[in-house]
Write an enzyme that holds these catalytic residues in place. Structure first.
Site, mmCIF file in Angstrom:
data_model
loop_
_atom_site.group_PDB
_atom_site.id
_atom_site.type_symbol
_atom_site.label_atom_id
_atom_site.label_comp_id
_atom_site.label_asym_id
_atom_site.label_seq_id
_atom_site.Cartn_x
_atom_site.Cartn_y
_atom_site.Cartn_z
ATOM 1 N N ARG A 196 1.865 -5.202 5.555
ATOM 2 C CA ARG A 196 2.437 -5.419 6.890
ATOM 3 C C ARG A 196 2.300 -4.133 7.708
ATOM 4 O O ARG A 196 1.967 -3.069 7.172
ATOM 5 C CB ARG A 196 3.887 -5.866 6.780
ATOM 6 C CG ARG A 196 4.751 -4.878 6.062
ATOM 7 C CD ARG A 196 6.161 -5.406 5.868
ATOM 8 N NE ARG A 196 6.864 -4.439 5.042
ATOM 9 C CZ ARG A 196 7.710 -4.752 4.097
ATOM 10 N NH1 ARG A 196 7.999 -5.999 3.861
ATOM 11 N NH2 ARG A 196 8.291 -3.823 3.395
ATOM 12 N N GLY A 239 1.886 7.189 -8.839
ATOM 13 C CA GLY A 239 0.610 6.828 -8.244
ATOM 14 C C GLY A 239 -0.334 7.988 -8.014
ATOM 15 O O GLY A 239 -1.505 7.925 -8.374
ATOM 16 N N ASP A 288 10.379 -3.584 -5.921
ATOM 17 C CA ASP A 288 11.086 -4.540 -6.777
ATOM 18 C C ASP A 288 12.264 -5.192 -6.071
ATOM 19 O O ASP A 288 12.471 -6.396 -6.184
ATOM 20 C CB ASP A 288 11.595 -3.849 -8.050
ATOM 21 C CG ASP A 288 10.493 -3.561 -9.049
ATOM 22 O OD1 ASP A 288 9.513 -4.337 -9.093
ATOM 23 O OD2 ASP A 288 10.602 -2.569 -9.787
ATOM 24 N N HIS A 299 5.543 -3.612 -12.490
ATOM 25 C CA HIS A 299 6.831 -3.454 -13.176
ATOM 26 C C HIS A 299 7.270 -4.832 -13.643
ATOM 27 O O HIS A 299 7.024 -5.819 -12.964
ATOM 28 C CB HIS A 299 7.906 -2.888 -12.240
ATOM 29 C CG HIS A 299 7.514 -1.611 -11.589
ATOM 30 N ND1 HIS A 299 6.988 -1.587 -10.313
ATOM 31 C CD2 HIS A 299 7.537 -0.341 -12.018
ATOM 32 C CE1 HIS A 299 6.716 -0.322 -9.998
ATOM 33 N NE2 HIS A 299 7.034 0.446 -11.002
ATOM 34 N N GLN A 322 2.149 2.986 -5.680
ATOM 35 C CA GLN A 322 1.322 2.306 -6.684
ATOM 36 C C GLN A 322 0.183 1.519 -6.054
ATOM 37 O O GLN A 322 -0.941 1.537 -6.546
ATOM 38 C CB GLN A 322 2.186 1.376 -7.542
ATOM 39 C CG GLN A 322 3.098 2.083 -8.507
ATOM 40 C CD GLN A 322 2.352 2.747 -9.651
ATOM 41 O OE1 GLN A 322 1.293 2.300 -10.089
ATOM 42 N NE2 GLN A 322 2.913 3.835 -10.148
ATOM 43 N N TYR A 342 0.842 -1.205 0.000
ATOM 44 C CA TYR A 342 0.000 0.000 0.000
ATOM 45 C C TYR A 342 0.873 1.250 0.000
ATOM 46 O O TYR A 342 0.728 2.142 0.811
ATOM 47 C CB TYR A 342 -0.956 -0.010 1.208
ATOM 48 C CG TYR A 342 -2.206 0.797 0.984
ATOM 49 C CD1 TYR A 342 -3.213 0.340 0.147
ATOM 50 C CD2 TYR A 342 -2.380 2.024 1.600
ATOM 51 C CE1 TYR A 342 -4.357 1.076 -0.070
ATOM 52 C CE2 TYR A 342 -3.528 2.772 1.406
ATOM 53 C CZ TYR A 342 -4.510 2.297 0.564
ATOM 54 O OH TYR A 342 -5.652 3.037 0.359
ATOM 55 N N GLY A 343 1.797 1.266 -0.945
ATOM 56 C CA GLY A 343 2.644 2.436 -1.144
ATOM 57 C C GLY A 343 2.132 3.261 -2.308
ATOM 58 O O GLY A 343 0.922 3.310 -2.577
#
Length: 160
Positions: free
Chosen positions: A50, A135, A84, A109, A30, A27-28
């Protein structure tokens, strides 16, 4: 042979996802955008996240975040919106053993697939849905009824 095809997002039929459980893992930048846009498009979305800043933000946005393992097991379609650099380790530790045949993994990605950081088991699809933008900008355009160009690709078509 035509290599590229341009689609008008307003002409896409979202019924293919109707009735499927969608999970966004991470939930960053993107992940938040994907989760909010999918929910606002009428889909049932689980957020796998998390503890930490992303977890708290997901709660503020009205989600009930679940551990990655639980979200993976519950979903039919999973958007892997994790960093990534850490995706291979996270996939091995918290995702791979909770996958089942006929699930679909989506990457934002292509890095993890190209460099073999993740290897889905047989029977699990792996595809790329990579919007070309940050985002927050993607979210703002979505809220205005617009979209951004995106790359779409299939890496492993296990379910036909």
């Amino acid at each position: 042979m035509e290599r590229f095809q341009f689609l008008d997002i307003s002409q896409l039929d979202g019924s293919a996802l109707a009735g499927l459980q969608v999970a966004v893992l991470g939930y960053g930048n993107q992940g938040r955008t994907h989760a909010l846009n999918l929910r606002d498009s009428g889909l049932d979305v689980i957020v796998g996240q998390r503890d930490g800043k992303g977890y708290e933000l997901a709660i503020e946005d009205g989600f009930t975040p679940q551990p990655l393992e639980q979200a993976t097991a519950a979903a039919d379609v999973l958007m892997l919106a994790l960093p990534d650099v850490a995706l291979g380790e996270i996939f091995t530790r918290s995702i791979k053993d909770f996958l089942r045949p006929e699930q679909t993994l989506l990457l934002a990605h292509g890095f993890a697939a190209v460099y073999g950081l993740i290897k889905p088991p047989e029977g699990v699809d792996l595809a790329l849905v990579a919007p070309k933008g940050a985002g927050a900008g993607i979210r703002a355009l979505y809220q205005q009824g617009q979209g951004v160009p995106a790359l779409l690709a299939v890496h492993q078509d296990a379910t036909g």
